[in-house]
Design a protein around this motif. Structure first.
Motif, PDB file in Angstrom:
ATOM      1  N   GLY A  54       3.170 -16.146 -14.433  1.00 54.59           N
ATOM      2  CA  GLY A  54       1.881 -16.775 -14.689  1.00 54.59           C
ATOM      3  C   GLY A  54       0.771 -16.181 -13.853  1.00 54.59           C
ATOM      4  O   GLY A  54       0.922 -15.105 -13.263  1.00 54.59           O
ATOM      5  N   PRO A  55      -0.359 -16.866 -13.782  1.00 51.86           N
ATOM      6  CA  PRO A  55      -1.488 -16.380 -12.973  1.00 51.86           C
ATOM      7  C   PRO A  55      -1.061 -16.186 -11.523  1.00 51.86           C
ATOM      8  O   PRO A  55      -0.249 -16.951 -10.982  1.00 51.86           O
ATOM      9  N   PHE A  56      -1.629 -15.169 -10.890  1.00 53.55           N
ATOM     10  CA  PHE A  56      -1.206 -14.850  -9.523  1.00 53.55           C
ATOM     11  C   PHE A  56      -1.555 -15.976  -8.558  1.00 53.55           C
ATOM     12  O   PHE A  56      -2.631 -16.578  -8.619  1.00 53.55           O
ATOM     13  N   GLN A  57      -0.614 -16.256  -7.670  1.00 52.96           N
ATOM     14  CA  GLN A  57      -0.818 -17.154  -6.543  1.00 52.96           C
ATOM     15  C   GLN A  57      -0.054 -16.563  -5.358  1.00 52.96           C
ATOM     16  O   GLN A  57       0.918 -15.825  -5.547  1.00 52.96           O
ATOM     17  N   ARG A  58      -0.497 -16.859  -4.162  1.00 54.97           N
ATOM     18  CA  ARG A  58       0.225 -16.369  -2.995  1.00 54.97           C
ATOM     19  C   ARG A  58       1.662 -16.882  -3.025  1.00 54.97           C
ATOM     20  O   ARG A  58       1.934 -17.963  -3.543  1.00 54.97           O
ATOM     21  N   TYR A  59       2.560 -16.102  -2.444  1.00 52.25           N
ATOM     22  CA  TYR A  59       3.973 -16.470  -2.527  1.00 52.25           C
ATOM     23  C   TYR A  59       4.257 -17.796  -1.833  1.00 52.25           C
ATOM     24  O   TYR A  59       5.096 -18.571  -2.295  1.00 52.25           O
ATOM     25  N   ILE A 138       5.024  -2.725   0.214  1.00 51.81           N
ATOM     26  CA  ILE A 138       4.154  -3.124  -0.890  1.00 51.81           C
ATOM     27  C   ILE A 138       4.528  -4.539  -1.309  1.00 51.81           C
ATOM     28  O   ILE A 138       5.707  -4.836  -1.534  1.00 51.81           O
ATOM     29  N   THR A 139       3.525  -5.394  -1.397  1.00 55.59           N
ATOM     30  CA  THR A 139       3.779  -6.803  -1.703  1.00 55.59           C
ATOM     31  C   THR A 139       3.050  -7.239  -2.966  1.00 55.59           C
ATOM     32  O   THR A 139       2.085  -6.603  -3.411  1.00 55.59           O
ATOM     33  N   ALA A 140       3.503  -8.365  -3.489  1.00 52.90           N
ATOM     34  CA  ALA A 140       2.822  -8.965  -4.638  1.00 52.90           C
ATOM     35  C   ALA A 140       1.387  -9.338  -4.279  1.00 52.90           C
ATOM     36  O   ALA A 140       0.501  -9.273  -5.135  1.00 52.90           O
ATOM     37  N   ALA A 145       0.229  -9.246  -8.370  1.00 51.04           N
ATOM     38  CA  ALA A 145       1.175  -9.415  -9.468  1.00 51.04           C
ATOM     39  C   ALA A 145       2.586  -9.416  -8.897  1.00 51.04           C
ATOM     40  O   ALA A 145       2.842  -8.829  -7.837  1.00 51.04           O
ATOM     41  N   TYR A 146       3.484 -10.050  -9.617  1.00 49.56           N
ATOM     42  CA  TYR A 146       4.876 -10.178  -9.181  1.00 49.56           C
ATOM     43  C   TYR A 146       5.808  -9.384 -10.075  1.00 49.56           C
ATOM     44  O   TYR A 146       5.555  -9.215 -11.272  1.00 49.56           O
ATOM     45  N   LYS A 147       6.898  -8.900  -9.490  1.00 46.71           N
ATOM     46  CA  LYS A 147       8.026  -8.514 -10.314  1.00 46.71           C
ATOM     47  C   LYS A 147       8.531  -9.777 -11.011  1.00 46.71           C
ATOM     48  O   LYS A 147       8.522 -10.837 -10.415  1.00 46.71           O
ATOM     49  N   PRO A 148       8.909  -9.707 -12.284  1.00 46.38           N
ATOM     50  CA  PRO A 148       9.261  -8.515 -13.055  1.00 46.38           C
ATOM     51  C   PRO A 148       8.123  -7.937 -13.892  1.00 46.38           C
ATOM     52  O   PRO A 148       8.384  -7.134 -14.797  1.00 46.38           O
ATOM     53  N   THR A 149       6.864  -8.325 -13.659  1.00 51.57           N
ATOM     54  CA  THR A 149       5.780  -7.817 -14.505  1.00 51.57           C
ATOM     55  C   THR A 149       5.453  -6.375 -14.130  1.00 51.57           C
ATOM     56  O   THR A 149       5.550  -5.979 -12.966  1.00 51.57           O
ATOM     57  N   PRO A 150       5.045  -5.559 -15.086  1.00 44.16           N
ATOM     58  CA  PRO A 150       4.794  -4.139 -14.824  1.00 44.16           C
ATOM     59  C   PRO A 150       3.700  -3.839 -13.807  1.00 44.16           C
ATOM     60  O   PRO A 150       3.791  -2.805 -13.118  1.00 44.16           O
TER      61      PRO A 150
END
Length: 221
Positions: A54-59, A138-140, A145-150
């Motif tokens: 979904g939309p990016f948010q901090r981990y 390298i971090t989200a 963006a997070y894995k598994p997204t390209p």
């Protein structure tokens, strides 16, 4: 296998002992007796995965959101202290026993890079816990963006200034790492620490190892 210029690693579960299940159970305490714990952990796992899409948010926020949603869905009472305790535990986790000796050996021949679904402040202590000479982390949070997204994989190529042919991706997570790496044409090694069934027909070719110790030999080092 030829030596790559970069070896990229997933962090949690591949290099760092991912203790989220144990931590979750500790935080639940007596509340764990109110649910089918196995089912709850599956719900929590699946919610975390879909939050990454979904939309990016901090981990740290993703963990809190996922924990609350899982507890709400299973009828458990969530408090802010629960989420805070979960987030605070992550930096305390240390490496698997094979991580430092193998990576120290690989670092003599290749540049080592982490690609992690994490935020910078959180993973910094985990990296220090490993005491390994990484070329980059390298971090989200950096990629938004997070894995598994390209996008996080494309971000990695831009940041390193390289082509996918320069990279070997090494990871334990099949859904988060092996599947997207296959779709993007990255060379990959699956570290199957939990002895789970793979899927070489749909997501191969890939090399499979039970831990990191066989990686130098696989690379001819």
């Amino acid at each position: 296998m030829n030596l790559p210029k970069y070896i990229t690693f997933d962090c949690y579960g591949t290099l760092i002992d991912f203790q989220l299940t144990r931590t979750t159970i500790d935080i639940l305490g007596e509340r764990a007796n109110l649910v089918n714990l196995h089912d709850f952990l599956i719900v929590f796992r699946d919610i975390r995965y879909y939050e990454c899409l979904g939309p990016f948010q901090r981990y740290s926020d993703l963990l809190r959101t996922s924990f609350k949603k899982a507890m709400d869905q299973c009828g458990l009472r969530y408090t802010n202290r629960d989420g805070d305790a979960l987030v605070a535990a992550v930096p305390t986790w240390g490496p698997f026993p094979d991580t430092k000796p193998v990576l120290d050996q690989l670092a003599k021949h290749c540049k080592l890079v982490i690609i992690s679904n994490a935020e910078d402040d959180m993973i910094a202590q985990n990296v220090r816990n490993m005491d390994v000479d990484f070329y980059d982390v390298i971090t989200a949070e950096q990629a938004r963006a997070y894995k598994p997204t390209p996008p996080i994989f494309y971000y990695t190529l831009r940041r390193l200034g390289c082509d996918k042919s320069d990279i070997l991706h090494v990871a334990q997570g099949f859904n988060y790492d092996m599947m997207p790496a296959h779709g993007l044409g990255w060379k990959k090694v699956w570290i199957n620490r939990n002895n789970r069934p793979g899927n070489p027909e749909d997501y191969g070719p890939y090399d499979e190892l039970p831990d990191l110790t066989g990686l130098p030999a696989l690379l001819g080092i």
